[in-house]
Scaffold this motif. Structure first.
Motif, short mmCIF file in Angstrom:
data_model
loop_
_atom_site.label_atom_id
_atom_site.label_comp_id
_atom_site.label_asym_id
_atom_site.label_seq_id
_atom_site.Cartn_x
_atom_site.Cartn_y
_atom_site.Cartn_z
N MET A 39 0.82 -1.22 0.00
CA MET A 39 0.00 0.00 0.00
C MET A 39 0.85 1.28 0.00
SD MET A 39 -3.22 -0.69 -0.12
CE MET A 39 -4.25 0.52 0.68
N ALA A 89 10.38 0.34 16.50
CA ALA A 89 10.02 1.76 16.47
C ALA A 89 9.81 2.29 17.87
CB ALA A 89 8.75 1.96 15.64
N LYS A 90 9.93 3.61 17.97
CA LYS A 90 9.65 4.25 19.26
C LYS A 90 8.16 4.08 19.58
CE LYS A 90 8.88 8.79 17.19
NZ LYS A 90 9.14 10.21 17.22
N CYS A 140 0.50 0.01 12.41
CA CYS A 140 1.83 -0.48 12.83
C CYS A 140 1.68 -1.65 13.79
CB CYS A 140 2.63 0.64 13.51
SG CYS A 140 3.23 1.89 12.40
N THR A 157 15.39 2.63 29.55
CA THR A 157 16.41 1.77 28.93
C THR A 157 16.19 0.29 29.26
OG1 THR A 157 17.98 3.58 29.08
CG2 THR A 157 18.91 1.41 28.73
N ILE A 184 15.63 -2.68 26.61
CA ILE A 184 16.55 -3.82 26.50
C ILE A 184 15.79 -5.13 26.69
CG2 ILE A 184 18.52 -4.97 27.63
CD1 ILE A 184 19.74 -2.19 28.03
N PHE A 211 16.91 1.13 13.25
CA PHE A 211 17.65 2.35 12.93
C PHE A 211 18.61 2.60 14.10
CE2 PHE A 211 13.67 2.98 10.52
CZ PHE A 211 14.18 3.30 9.28
N GLY A 230 18.94 5.66 16.38
CA GLY A 230 17.95 5.84 17.44
C GLY A 230 17.05 7.05 17.28
N LYS A 281 23.69 3.47 18.51
CA LYS A 281 23.35 2.78 19.75
C LYS A 281 23.61 1.29 19.52
CE LYS A 281 20.62 6.28 21.58
NZ LYS A 281 20.79 6.60 22.98
N ARG A 282 23.78 0.57 20.62
CA ARG A 282 24.26 -0.81 20.45
C ARG A 282 23.17 -1.88 20.46
NH1 ARG A 282 29.46 0.28 24.35
NH2 ARG A 282 30.69 1.38 22.78
N GLY A 283 21.91 -1.45 20.68
CA GLY A 283 20.83 -2.43 20.83
C GLY A 283 20.73 -3.44 19.68
N HIS A 322 23.56 -5.98 19.98
CA HIS A 322 23.30 -6.93 21.07
C HIS A 322 22.27 -7.96 20.61
CE1 HIS A 322 25.55 -5.50 24.55
NE2 HIS A 322 25.22 -4.26 24.26
N GLN A 324 22.87 -11.82 20.52
CA GLN A 324 22.06 -12.71 21.37
C GLN A 324 21.39 -13.80 20.54
OE1 GLN A 324 19.47 -10.01 23.55
NE2 GLN A 324 21.20 -9.19 24.71
#
Ligand SMILES: CCCCC/C=C\C/C=C\CCCCCCCC(=O)SCCNC(=O)CCNC(=O)[C@H](O)C(C)(C)COP(=O)(O)OP(=O)(O)OC[C@H]1O[C@@H](n2cnc3c(N)ncnc32)[C@H](O)[C@@H]1OP(=O)(O)O
Ligand SMILES: CCCCCCCC/C=C\CCCCCCCC(=O)OC[C@@H](O)COP(=O)(O)O
Length: 249
Positions: free
Chosen positions: A42, A95-96, A109, A122, A126, A146, A149, A161-163, A166, A170
């Motif tokens: 769409m 997403a935030k 979404c 945080t 995480i 992204f 961040g 950022k490292r998320g 990780h 993991q």
């Protein structure tokens, strides 16, 4: 300025409207990553409305059977157009949480299985990322992050950022970097400019994480960022050879 605001207002309004159409279709299935195919379909035409020509390279790198983490630079909400050009099947963005409250867009979404994180907490964020690692493996889901961040309108890339890294470590799945060239030729928030133009998207070689532990995350993050910065400069330079390269970071 007037044209810029009109174009941005229409962009947001059109997406809110499309979401109204998408919601009932997605609701038939309930919250599912498969609904991202409907959302992708769409949104695909929006680039034509704005005269943005997108050229994609390296799409074959997405053809891995296992899950992976896609990491992309983030310049603007217009990134949605590039994302929908290349989004692999069974791939959901992270997403935030605020996006969930954007009316019809938020509901679409949610139905698309988008993973929401609270950037103000945080530990919560995480925790969600750790659950995501399990979901990826259990349900064969790919994830798009992204790593900057936030949106970055400055024609380069913020520190990562490292998320995302990780998460990949993991789950022991590859990281696939993807770079969208600078929008400076057709879009500038600062100058209130939005014309037609070209964007190059390069999917880079997957970076394996098998055997890596958490101690490897900082180096992995930096190495992926460097690779992406080089690609960003190369692609952006290809579109406007006369331009000064970005300030080194
Ligand atoms: C047709 C109609 C359609 C209608 C719908 C229309 C559109 C919908 C379709 C698609 C929409 C998609 C659009 C989505 C775009 C949205 C983009 C965004 O929202 S970007 C913002 C949100 N994303 C991110 O923030 C991701 C990147 N952030 C991170 O990775 C962060 O690290 C974090 C996990 C969020 C935490 O951030 P925080 O600032 O709070 O802390 P730090 O980064 O400083 O980290 C602290 C510390 O923790 C370590 N860390 C991080 N993650 C982990 C982890 N998973 N496990 C273990 N440890 C972790 C990190 O390394 C730090 O430690 P150290 O400093 O020692 O390294
Ligand atoms: C009833 C509520 C009505 C709310 C109206 C909301 C209007 C907006 C409607 C549609 C927006 C469509 C674009 C959505 C996708 C863009 C995602 C995006 O780019 O998110 C930004 C996020 O990466 C980082 O945020 P910040 O740069 O940190 O900030």
């Amino acid at each position: 300025s007037f044209r810029y605001f009109c174009k941005m207002a229409f962009y947001n309004g059109w997406i809110l409207t499309l979401a109204v159409l998408v919601i009932p279709l997605c609701a038939l299935r309930g919250r599912s990553v498969e609904n991202m195919k409907i959302i992708r379909f769409m949104l695909h035409h929006v680039k034509y409305l704005y005269g943005i020509h997108i050229e994609v390279r390296g799409l074959e790198h997405f053809n891995l059977p296992e899950p992976y983490v896609v990491v992309s630079n983030h310049q603007s909400s217009l990134d949605l157009l590039g994302m929908m050009e290349v989004l692999p099947d069974r791939c959901v963005p992270i997403a935030k949480k605020e996006l969930m409250y954007m009316g019809t867009v938020g509901l679409a979404c949610w139905l698309g299985g988008i993973i929401f994180i609270n950037r103000k907490k945080t530990d919560d964020a995480i925790g969600v990322m750790s659950e995501t690692a399990q979901t990826m493996l259990r349900d064969n889901v790919r994830v798009w992050v992204f790593p900057e961040g936030t949106r970055n309108h400055n024609g380069s890339m913020l520190p990562f950022k490292r998320g995302a890294f990780h998460l990949a470590v993991q789950a022991q799945v590859p990281v696939i970097p993807i770079v969208m060239s600078s929008y400076r030729d057709f879009y500038s928030k600062k100058e209130r400019r939005f014309t037609t133009g070209r964007c190059l998207i390069q999917v880079l070689t997957p970076m394996p994480t098998r055997g890596l532990g958490p101690e490897a995350v900082p180096a992995l993050t930096e190495s992926v960022r460097q690779t992406m910065l080089e690609a960003f400069d190369r692609l952006s330079g290809e579109l406007s050879p006369g331009q000064e390269p970005r300030t080194p970071q």
